[in-house]
Design a protein around this motif. Structure first.
Motif, PDB file in Angstrom:
ATOM      1  N   ARG A 192      47.333   5.137  10.358  1.00 49.66           N
ATOM      2  CA  ARG A 192      48.160   4.900   9.173  1.00 49.66           C
ATOM      3  C   ARG A 192      47.602   5.693   7.995  1.00 49.66           C
ATOM      4  O   ARG A 192      46.443   5.515   7.607  1.00 49.66           O
ATOM      5  N   CYS A 220      47.639   4.077  16.667  1.00 54.76           N
ATOM      6  CA  CYS A 220      48.404   4.646  15.553  1.00 54.76           C
ATOM      7  C   CYS A 220      47.510   4.778  14.325  1.00 54.76           C
ATOM      8  O   CYS A 220      46.840   3.819  13.932  1.00 54.76           O
ATOM      9  N   ASN A 279      47.970  -0.862  15.429  1.00 54.38           N
ATOM     10  CA  ASN A 279      48.724  -0.937  16.685  1.00 54.38           C
ATOM     11  C   ASN A 279      47.831  -0.758  17.905  1.00 54.38           C
ATOM     12  O   ASN A 279      48.023   0.143  18.709  1.00 54.38           O
TER      13      ASN A 279
END
Length: 162
Positions: free
Chosen positions: A36, A34, A30
């Motif tokens: 993950r 972000c 993103n």
């Protein structure tokens, strides 16, 4: 009487997965905004599908009286708290089709668990209101619940915090 132990990935590995965002993210996504934490749980469903439900359970307190353990032979079951509060996770190894000696874990804030398919466990046991959880588990028509009532209750008291 058994005492709770902090929930760690290593201690909980025979029963399931610890769901948290510890360590370094596996990937940044993103537009770099972000992290993950990829594939943190082994989710399974036999003769059905996986679904997401919301559970609201009444808070319990210590010492907790354990009278029954259950398991789900056709699917895993993930409990993801929707508050910052810790909760009690009780699990037991299988001992010839019945639960063995139970173990009790106390989650840290922002930790959830995924119980592997067939793992003996206690009921959802929040320690604070509102006891709100997102639950990912098997949805299907065939039976997926086995209960085992203990001959004598086991009392669980709070051990060291996580």
């Amino acid at each position: 009487m058994i005492r709770t132990e902090p929930l760690t990935a290593a201690a909980f590995a025979p029963f399931g997965d610890v769901l948290d965002a510890s360590g370094t993210p596996d990937k940044i996504i993103n537009q770099g905004l972000c992290g993950r934490f990829h594939d943190r749980a082994r989710l399974e469903a036999v003769e059905g599908r996986l679904g997401l439900s919301i559970f609201r359970a009444e808070a319990r307190s210590f010492p907790y009286r354990l009278e029954m353990l259950e398991r789900h032979p056709n699917g895993s079951q993930a409990f993801i708290p929707m508050t910052e509060h810790p909760f009690l996770v009780i699990v037991a190894p299988d001992a010839g089709g019945v639960p063995g000696a139970p173990r009790a874990f106390l989650t840290a804030p922002r930790q959830g668990v995924n119980l592997h398919r067939g793992t003996w466990h206690g009921v959802l046991t929040p320690l604070h209101e509102p006891g709100l959880f997102a639950v990912v588990d098997r949805i299907g028509d065939s039976p997926n619940l086995q209960e085992h009532w203990l001959d004598q209750p086991v009392f669980i008291d709070q051990g060291p915090s996580a």
